[in-house]
Design an enzyme around this catalytic site. Structure first.
Site, PDB file in Angstrom:
ATOM      1  N   ASP A   1      40.455  37.016  33.010  1.00 12.87           N
ATOM      2  CA  ASP A   1      41.214  37.143  31.660  1.00 12.87           C
ATOM      3  C   ASP A   1      42.333  35.961  31.691  1.00 12.87           C
ATOM      4  O   ASP A   1      42.942  35.763  32.456  1.00 12.87           O
ATOM      5  CB  ASP A   1      41.823  38.566  31.929  1.00 12.87           C
ATOM      6  CG  ASP A   1      42.568  38.951  30.602  1.00 12.87           C
ATOM      7  OD1 ASP A   1      42.054  38.500  29.712  1.00 12.87           O
ATOM      8  OD2 ASP A   1      43.645  39.807  30.779  1.00 12.87           O
TER       9      ASP A   1
ATOM     10  N   ASP B   1      43.236  34.345  23.740  1.00 12.27           N
ATOM     11  CA  ASP B   1      43.034  35.489  24.581  1.00 12.27           C
ATOM     12  C   ASP B   1      41.478  35.652  24.806  1.00 12.27           C
ATOM     13  O   ASP B   1      40.652  36.036  23.722  1.00 12.27           O
ATOM     14  CB  ASP B   1      43.594  36.856  23.822  1.00 12.27           C
ATOM     15  CG  ASP B   1      43.331  38.018  24.673  1.00 12.27           C
ATOM     16  OD1 ASP B   1      43.083  37.861  25.844  1.00 12.27           O
ATOM     17  OD2 ASP B   1      44.227  38.904  24.196  1.00 12.27           O
TER      18      ASP B   1
END
Ligand SMILES: *[C@@H]1O[C@H](CO)[C@@H](O)[C@H](O)[C@H]1NC(C)=O
Ligand SMILES: *[C@@H]1O[C@H](CO)[C@@H](O)[C@H](O)[C@H]1NC(C)=O
Ligand SMILES: *[C@@H]1O[C@H](CO)[C@@H](O)[C@H](O)[C@H]1NC(C)=O
Ligand SMILES: *[C@@H]1O[C@H](CO)[C@@H](O)[C@H](O)[C@H]1NC(C)=O
Length: 496
Positions: A374, A171
């Site tokens: 992201d 992430d």
């Protein structure tokens, strides 16, 4: 050059042919600006060449995962390279996840939860109102990150001595790496691999409460008080999942040649709200305790990844700059800061091209609050004005295909393409403030619900908060290179 086959029953009166004719009119306006030396191949019409230049013609089957895994052989083996797999695809190392079919409702629900959490994290930061100790974090004093469940991609690392394999979601929107830890004194969710047992690792240590690192962790996070000599950590995700436990160090093994002694991570004793079967999370954000910072001496804050084009193939997460001649195909754009303290990777998106045409969106629409890239958001989000312009241009280019109501309200532009052996849709490009134009891969434009192709949707959505998010569907099959020290993110096509 791929042949354009509009439908199996092509006659000059099909809607697709009308589309071609209409398109050639539009494109003829831009023809004058093209290079005068533009050569036409024999037998090709001008329209066809121009059309191919601005569109993808694909067999939709190529965008769907197969039932068996075909690992990619690419990836730069000279670097520390981990295989990236989709959580729910046949390449997943976690058999239980592999067995469950992809639940798109759940994936898109989790995706919205992540976006909501990014939105509030960013707006609180921008409004200077981020003191979580006084708001939602009253019960769990915490550092705060975006929902973890949505991030669909995992890597496997080794932790401890002897090392234990752990599959972690990676992430770019989180800093601290954590894994569930025995004895799970409060709660551990079911995970597929054995839960990490610190007492079985000879290299494990608790971080001492008055160590510099513990002080730094707590200073940056409003964290809670020390319990005895152990340093506590907490991470609360926006979807009300959280993990808390001991801040610890152990040996992290990425590859046999890439071993990090004393790697800081969270040893989770209470892990609530996760249900993905992974062992935890690998944090790649800009913060001090992310793996990027902790391995900075060896890799100079450089990492790259390629997210596989379908869930039945693999990609990679590599650390360190590619050695040898620099890849001329990489286009770099600068990292900007949304606000000085935000650890997310922000880019300067200023425009979008569809079908070779610049959408008429004022650049100011993107500049406030800005754009983040992201790895954990699935569907890219755009400020509503920009989304509407993109959607209208896409619909105009797709006029010949039957528009149908979509299965999920997030995606409002869906087509029944079940009767079409191949489909032609417009290319989409992101334009950045430093002049870089990035063409998205053909796999990054539509979201396909199942093999019937009755619901094929434009894979973008609006974001009421005006924050643009460059999500992972749009990053597929490109090498995405993060040169953090150089303040830039690069993209190269056909990366996996
Ligand atoms: C998929 O997820 C949704 C939302 O969580 C749930 O309501 C539904 O029952 C799930 N479908 C299947 C087939 O598991
Ligand atoms: C780490 O701290 C916990 C909580 O105080 C303790 O139970 C555990 O034994 C410690 N582990 C080591 C290796 O010191
Ligand atoms: C905290 O640090 C001091 C010196 O910096 C050390 O003497 C002391 O033992 C430490 N306290 C604990 C509980 O480890
Ligand atoms: C972003 O802000 C931080 C903190 O102010 C600064 O250290 C960093 O250099 C900035 N990054 C870029 C790319 O401007």
């Amino acid at each position: 050059m791929a042949a354009i086959s509009p439908s199996s029953s092509s006659s000059s009166s099909t809607p697709i042919m009308r589309y071609f004719t209409g398109l050639s009119l539009i494109l003829s306006l831009t023809l004058c600006s093209l290079d005068k030396g533009f050569a036409l191949a024999e037998g090709d019409s001008k329209e066809r060449l121009l059309h191919q230049q601005y569109t993808h013609t694909v067999d939709l089957r190529s965008l769907l995962p197969a039932t068996t895994c075909s690992p990619s052989t690419r990836g730069n083996k000279r670097m520390a390279s981990l295989e990236v797999v989709h959580k729910h695809g046949p390449c997943s190392h976690l058999p239980q996840l592999k067995a469950t079919a992809m639940n798109h409702t759940l994936i898109l629900e989790q995706d919205q939860a992540r976006v909501n959490s990014l939105n509030s994290r960013i707006s609180k930061r921008l409004n200077g109102n981020e003191d979580l100790s006084q708001s939602e974090a009253t019960t769990v004093p915490a550092r705060w990150a975006s929902s973890q469940n949505a991030g669909n991609y995992m890597v496997t690392v080794g932790l401890g001595t002897p090392k234990k394999q752990l599959s972690l979601v990676f992430d770019t929107g989180s800093d601290l790496t954590w894994t569930q830890c025995q004895p799970c004194s409060e709660f551990c969710y079911p995970q597929e691999e054995p839960i990490f047992d610190p007492s079985a690792s000879s290299s494990y240590t608790n971080v001492s409460c008055n160590s510099t690192e513990c002080v730094q962790l707590r200073t940056s996070t409003e964290s809670d008080k020390c319990l005895g000599d152990t340093c506590p950590y907490s991470v609360t995700y926006g979807d009300s999942s959280y993990t808390t436990g001991y801040f610890a160090t152990d040996k992290l093994t990425l590859t046999p040649n890439d071993v990090f002694v004393g790697f800081f991570f969270g040893c989770g004793q209470e892990n609530v709200g996760f249900y993905d079967g992974s062992a935890g999370l690998l944090g790649l954000s800009l913060n001090k305790f992310s793996i990027v910072e902790q391995t900075a001496q060896k890799y100079s804050r450089f990492f790259s990844y390629c997210l596989p084009p379908t869930a039945s193939s693999t990609g990679y997460l590599s650390f360190g700059a590619p050695s040898g001649a620099s890849n001329a195909a990489v286009k770099y754009t600068r990292i900007t800061n949304l606000s000085s303290s935000l650890e997310l990777y922000c880019l300067d998106l200023v425009g979008i091209n569809v079908n070779g045409q610049k959408l008429s969106i004022p650049a100011s629409v993107f500049s406030s609050p800005g754009t983040i890239i992201d790895s954990g958001t699935v569907i890219s989000r755009l400020p509503p004005t920009a989304y509407t312009a993109l959607r209208d241009a896409f619909r105009a280019a797709m006029i010949s295909y039957p528009l149908v109501p979509g299965p999920e309200k997030l995606l409002d532009t869906c087509y029944d393409l079940s009767g079409y052996p191949t489909v032609t849709y417009p290319k989409i490009e992101f334009v950045f403030g430093d002049g870089v134009t990035l063409e998205l891969d053909a796999t990054g434009i539509v979201y396909i619900f199942d093999g019937s192709n009755k619901q094929v949707c434009l894979a973008f959505a609006g974001n009421d908060n005006d924050i643009a998010i460059f999500g992972n569907t749009q990053q597929k099959n490109m090498e995405v290179l993060y040169d953090v020290a150089g303040g830039r993110v690069g993209f190269a096509p056909g990366g996996c």
